[in-house]
Enzyme design. Structure first.
Site, PDB file in Angstrom:
ATOM      1  N   CYS A   2     -94.836 -50.435  44.164  1.00 22.14           N
ATOM      2  CA  CYS A   2     -95.139 -51.266  45.329  1.00 22.14           C
ATOM      3  C   CYS A   2     -93.883 -51.919  45.912  1.00 22.14           C
ATOM      4  CB  CYS A   2     -96.099 -52.372  44.932  1.00 22.14           C
ATOM      5  SG  CYS A   2     -97.597 -51.755  44.189  1.00 22.14           S
ATOM      6  N   ARG A  27     -89.239 -45.836  46.557  1.00 25.46           N
ATOM      7  CA  ARG A  27     -89.802 -46.347  45.311  1.00 25.46           C
ATOM      8  C   ARG A  27     -91.114 -45.647  44.949  1.00 25.46           C
ATOM      9  NH1 ARG A  27     -88.312 -51.944  44.180  1.00 25.46           N
ATOM     10  NH2 ARG A  27     -90.424 -52.312  43.494  1.00 25.46           N
ATOM     11  N   ASN A 100     -97.152 -57.292  44.197  1.00 23.02           N
ATOM     12  CA  ASN A 100     -96.622 -56.245  43.306  1.00 23.02           C
ATOM     13  C   ASN A 100     -96.930 -56.676  41.882  1.00 23.02           C
ATOM     14  OD1 ASN A 100     -95.520 -55.083  45.528  1.00 23.02           O
ATOM     15  ND2 ASN A 100     -93.383 -55.332  44.927  1.00 23.02           N
ATOM     16  N   GLY A 101     -97.319 -55.736  41.033  1.00 20.64           N
ATOM     17  CA  GLY A 101     -97.567 -56.078  39.626  1.00 20.64           C
ATOM     18  C   GLY A 101     -99.037 -56.027  39.279  1.00 20.64           C
ATOM     19  N   GLU A 482     -83.666 -33.704  28.598  1.00 24.46           N
ATOM     20  CA  GLU A 482     -83.440 -34.182  29.968  1.00 24.46           C
ATOM     21  C   GLU A 482     -83.618 -33.023  30.963  1.00 24.46           C
ATOM     22  OE1 GLU A 482     -83.461 -36.791  31.461  1.00 24.46           O
ATOM     23  OE2 GLU A 482     -82.406 -36.466  33.333  1.00 24.46           O
ATOM     24  N   LYS A 486     -86.410 -32.983  33.931  1.00 18.93           N
ATOM     25  CA  LYS A 486     -85.999 -32.793  35.332  1.00 18.93           C
ATOM     26  C   LYS A 486     -86.828 -31.700  35.986  1.00 18.93           C
ATOM     27  CE  LYS A 486     -84.327 -35.390  35.964  1.00 18.93           C
ATOM     28  NZ  LYS A 486     -83.955 -36.695  35.585  1.00 18.93           N
ATOM     29  N   HIS A 505     -91.539 -22.904  13.405  1.00 17.65           N
ATOM     30  CA  HIS A 505     -92.634 -23.706  12.851  1.00 17.65           C
ATOM     31  C   HIS A 505     -93.803 -23.825  13.824  1.00 17.65           C
ATOM     32  CE1 HIS A 505     -90.191 -24.687   9.408  1.00 17.65           C
ATOM     33  NE2 HIS A 505     -89.197 -25.002  10.222  1.00 17.65           N
ATOM     34  N   LYS A 604     -90.138 -44.486  41.607  1.00 11.67           N
ATOM     35  CA  LYS A 604     -88.746 -44.678  41.183  1.00 11.67           C
ATOM     36  C   LYS A 604     -88.625 -45.789  40.162  1.00 11.67           C
ATOM     37  CE  LYS A 604     -84.362 -43.990  41.164  1.00 11.67           C
ATOM     38  NZ  LYS A 604     -83.949 -42.832  40.353  1.00 11.67           N
TER      39      LYS A 604
HETATM   40  O1  M6R Z   1     -85.153 -47.385  35.961  1.00  7.64           O
HETATM   41  P1  M6R Z   1     -85.235 -46.834  34.585  1.00  7.64           P
HETATM   42  O2  M6R Z   1     -83.970 -46.132  34.170  1.00  7.64           O
HETATM   43  O3  M6R Z   1     -85.629 -47.858  33.558  1.00  7.64           O
HETATM   44  O4  M6R Z   1     -86.370 -45.746  34.644  1.00  7.64           O
HETATM   45  C1  M6R Z   1     -86.796 -45.081  33.497  1.00  7.64           C
HETATM   46  C2  M6R Z   1     -87.627 -43.881  33.838  1.00  7.64           C
HETATM   47  O5  M6R Z   1     -88.773 -44.255  34.554  1.00  7.64           O
HETATM   48  C3  M6R Z   1     -86.843 -42.862  34.659  1.00  7.64           C
HETATM   49  O6  M6R Z   1     -85.679 -42.459  34.011  1.00  7.64           O
HETATM   50  C4  M6R Z   1     -87.710 -41.610  34.943  1.00  7.64           C
HETATM   51  O7  M6R Z   1     -87.956 -40.926  33.761  1.00  7.64           O
HETATM   52  C5  M6R Z   1     -87.050 -40.706  35.974  1.00  7.64           C
HETATM   53  N1  M6R Z   1     -87.998 -40.315  36.963  1.00  7.64           N
HETATM   54  C6  M6R Z   1     -86.525 -39.450  35.406  1.00  7.64           C
HETATM   55  O8  M6R Z   1     -85.900 -38.650  36.357  1.00  7.64           O
END
Ligand code: M6R
Length: 609
Positions: A2, A27, A100-101, A482, A486, A505, A604
Site C-alpha cells: 500500500c 511498490r 497502510n498495515g 537466488e 528470480k 535422494h 516490492k
Molecule cells: O526489502 P527486503 O530486502 O527486506 O525484501 C525481502 C524480500 O521481500 C525480497 O528480497 C523479495 O524476495 C524480492 N522480490 C526478490 O526478488
C-alpha cells in the site's frame, strides 16, 4: 504494498495526489482511491485495478478541493475490489481514512461497532473500523478523535484522515509503517515513501513510531502519544528522482541489473581508506565487543536471505564466528537462543519488511546487538538497529531484486573481512588480497553484462519450459537459490534449487527428456563433483546449462551450453555467478510477455506478515 499520499495547500489536490501515487506504483498494488473536497463535501473515488483507472475517472472531473488523501492498496483483509479499496468512510461519509498495515484487533472492534452502535459496514477491510471509530469519538476536534481512536487500535499502521467539518487539516499517524511529511511553502505533503513528493520538495520530516501529525497548509505539528509536541529536524533528500526512472531501458529490472558495477563500486570504495582498509564509521562494534560475540544470526527474507546465506559462509570463513542464517518469518516463532553475546544481522533492501523488522525486535528484546544491512536510508530496520551498513545501490524499483543482492553480498564480505581483521582471525595479507579482488568485481560484472546477447539468445530458446532446476554445491547452491527465485517470480516458471548432492535422494526422479537444469560449477574444490552431477542428469535426458569460471573447459564435454564468468576466488564467485542467472530470468520473462517489473501477486516492500 500500500501507498499513501496527501496534499494540503492552495493548488488542486487531485493531480498532485494521483501523480504522487504513480511514484509509488512500483511498490505493487491492486486498487487505488482518493478523497478530496468538492462543494463542501468529502468526495471519495476508488477503483480496483491500475492507477490509470482511477486517474481516468477523477482527472476529468473538476474537483476544486485543495486538500486530499490518496491510496494504492495491496489486499490483505478482503479481496481486491472497489468496495475494499481505500479511502474508507464512516456512516455519514464526512470522515475519510486511508491506511497502510493491519489492525490486528479489528474483528473485536467491528463486532462492538455493529452490536453496540448499530454501525453497518460497506467493506470487508480492517480499515473501515478506523473511520467508524473516529466518527464515534468525534466532537468537533479531529485530532482528539484520532488520538482516542488509536488508543483502541492494535497492530501496525500508518493512517491519514480528512474530515468535512475541518476542511483545513489532515491528521496522520505512524505506528510501525512508514510515513513522512514533505514541507513546502504554503503547502505540505504526506507520503509513505519519499519519491511520492520529491517533485515538490526535498525537505522532509521523518515521522517516528507512535507519532501523530497535524498538517495544515502553513504548519506541521508532530505529537507523541502523550500529545506532547515534538521537535523534528528537517531531513534534506539529496538523491534525485531521475535515478528512480528508467533512463532508456525497457524495464527497471534490466536497468538495475546494469547498475550493479556502480553499486558494488560505491558500496566498497566509499568505505576504503587510503591504506585500503575498510572503515565502517557507522558500525561501532569494537574489538572488545567482537571478542564477546560468540554467535551471529543473519535474518532476512527472499533475496536478502539468499545474500545472508553467503554472508554466513563469509563470516565463518574470514572471522571464525559461528553463524546461523534464518528466514525472518520462521526465526521469530522458534524461540531462538539469544543473549547479550549474540549479534543479530538483519538484511533488507527496503528496511520495511515486517517479518525482518519483527525478528529484529524480538532479538533486541532478548538482548542481542543489532546490525543491519539496508538500502533505504532512514527506513524502519535502519532506525531500530544499533549499527547500520547502508548498501549504496540507489533506489531499486523493480519488484525482483538484483542490484540490492550484489551490494548486499559486497556488504556481507566487507563485514566479514572487517571482523576477521579486527579479531585477528585473518592475516593482513589475505585481507588485502580479498579486498583487491572485490575491487575488480565491478569490471568483471561489467564484462558479463557486455556479453548479454548469448544469454538473451539462450532465453529465446528456453522460455517455454514448464519447470527448471537449479543446482550447485557449496556457495553455488546459495546462488542457485537466488537464480531459481528470480526465474519463478518474474516468469512464473516452476523452478527449484537443489544441492547437487541431494539429487540422488529424490529430485532426480523428476529429470526426464528435455528438462532444463542450470548447473553452477564455479567452486574449484567441488568442480569434479559437479561434473559428475551434470553427467547424472544428462544421463536422464536433461538439457544442461552450466555456469563455470573461464578456463574450466572440462564442463563443455557434458553440458549442452556453458556460460563463463571471469575467473575469481571461490569465495567471491557469487557476485559474478548470479549475473547470468538474473539476465536469463529477465530475458525469459520478456519472451513470455510477463509484467517484468510488477510480477503478479508480489509487492516490492512487504509490510505485512
Ligand atoms: O526489502 P527486503 O530486502 O527486506 O525484501 C525481502 C524480500 O521481500 C525480497 O528480497 C523479495 O524476495 C524480492 N522480490 C526478490 O526478488
Amino acid at each position: 504494498m500500500c501507498g499513501i499520499v496527501g496534499y494540503i495547500g492552495d493548488k488542486k489536490a487531485t493531480p498532485i495526489i494521483v501523480d504522487g501515487l504513480s511514484r509509488l506504483e512500483y511498490r505493487g498494488y491492486d486498487s487505488a482511491g482518493i478523497a478530496v473536497f468538492k462543494d463542501n463535501k468529502v468526495q471519495v473515488e476508488k477503483y480496483e485495478g491500475r492507477l490509470s483507472v482511477l486517474a481516468d475517472k477523477v482527472l476529468e472531473k473538476d474537483y476544486n478541493g485543495t486538500i486530499g488523501i490518496g491510496h494504492t492498496r495491496w489486499a490483505t483483509h478482503g479481496a481486491p475490489s472497489d468496495a475494499n479499496s481505500h479511502p474508507h468512510t464512516d456512516q455519514t461519509g464526512d470522515i475519510a481514512v486511508i491506511h497502510n498495515g493491519i489492525i490486528e484487533n479489528y474483528m473485536k472492534l467491528k463486532e462492538w461497532l455493529i452490536e453496540e452502535k448499530g454501525v453497518s459496514f460497506k467493506s470487508e477491510t480492517d480499515t473501515e473500523v478506523i473511520a467508524h471509530l473516529i466518527n464515534y469519538y468525534y466532537e468537533g476536534d479531529l485530532l482528539d478523535a484520532v488520538f482516542k481512536t488509536i488508543e483502541k487500535m492494535e497492530g501496525a499502521y500508518a493512517i491519514a484522515v480528512v474530515c468535512k467539518d475541518e476542511p483545513d487539516k489532515i491528521v496522520a499517524v505512524r505506528k510501525d509503517s512508514p510515513l513522512i511529511v514533505g514541507l513546502g511553502k504554503g503547502e505540505n505533503f504526506l507520503a509513505s515513501d519519499i519519491p511520492a513528493i520529491l517533485k515538490h520538495t526535498r525537505d522532509v520530516f521523518l515521522i517516528e513510531n507512535d507519532e501523530v501529525v497535524l498538517l495544515t497548509k502553513d504548519r506541521v505539528t508532530i505529537y507523541n502519544e502523550l500529545r506532547q509536541v515534538q521537535a523534528r529536524e528537517i531531513y534534506k533528500v539529496t538523491w534525485d528522482v531521475e535515478s528512480a526512472e528508467k533512463e532508456g531501458y525497457e524495464h527497471f529490472m534490466i536497468k538495475e541489473i546494469h547498475e550493479q558495477p556502480k553499486g558494488i563500486h560505491e558500496t566498497l570504495n566509499r568505505r576504503l581508506n587510503s591504506e585500503g582498509i575498510i572503515e565502517l564509521d557507522e558500525i561501532k562494534i569494537t574489538k572488545e565487543d567482537l571478542d564477546k560475540i560468540n554467535k551471529i544470526y543473519i535474518v532476512a527474507c527472499g533475496t536478502a536471505y539468499h545474500a545472508g546465506l553467503v554472508g554466513k559462509y563469509a563470516i565463518e570463513k574470514f572471522a571464525k564466528i559461528p553463524v546461523n542464517c534464518d528466514i525472518a518469518s520462521e526465526f521469530r516463532y522458534r524461540d531462538p537462543f539469544i543473549d547479550e553475546n549474540t549479534l543479530f544481522i538483519a538484511v533488507s533492501q527496503s528496511g520495511e519488511t515486517l517479518d525482518t523488522l519483527a525478528a529484529l525486535r524480538e532479538a533486541k528484546r532478548r538482548g542481542a546487538r543489532i546490525l543491519s544491512v539496508v538500502n533505504v536510508v532512514g527506513s524502519s530496520v535502519a532506525r531500530e538497529s544499533h549499527d547500520v551498513f547502508y548498501t549504496w545501490a540507489g533506489p531499486e524499483i523493480a519488484v525482483a531484486s538484483s542490484k540490492a543482492y550484489t551490494t548486499q553480498l559486497t556488504a556481507m564480505y566487507m563485514i566479514a573481512l572487517h571482523m576477521g581483521l579486527t579479531k585477528g582471525a585473518l592475516s593482513r595479507e589475505r585481507y588485502d588480497e580479498i579486498i583487491a579482488e572485490i575491487g575488480k568485481m565491478p569490471e568483471k560484472v561489467q564484462s558479463i553484462l557486455d556479453d548479454f546477447t548469448d544469454i538473451q539468445h539462450l532465453a529465446g530458446t528456453q522460455f517455454n519450459n514448464e519447470s527448471v532446476f537449479f543446482m550447485g554445491r557449496g556457495l553455488d547452491i546459495d546462488v542457485a537459490m537466488e537464480g531459481s527465485l528470480k526465474l519463478k517470480e518474474i516468469s512464473y516458471i516452476n523452478s527449484s534449487a537443489i544441492a547437487a548432492g541431494e539429487l540422488k535422494h529424490g529430485t532426480i526422479a523428476l529429470i526426464e527428456d528435455g528438462t532444463l537444469v542450470v548447473a553452477l560449477a564455479t567452486q574449484d574444490k567441488l568442480y569434479e563433483k559437479m561434473l559428475s552431477n551434470i553427467k547424472e542428469v544428462k544421463a536422464r535426458g536433461a538439457h544442461v546449462v552450466a555456469i563455470a569460471k573461464e578456463g574450466n573447459k572440462e564442463v563443455e564435454k557434458s553440458a549442452d551450453t556453458v556460460i563463463y564468468i571471469p575467473d575469481t576466488m571461490d569465495e567471491l564467485a557469487p557476485i559474478l555467478s548470479v549475473v547470468p542467472q538474473q539476465l536469463f530470468s529477465y530475458y525469459v520473462a520478456v519472451a513470455r510477455g510477463c509484467d517484468v517489473d510488477k510480477p503478479r501477486n508480489l509487492a516490492k516492500s512487504v509490510t505485512v506478515e
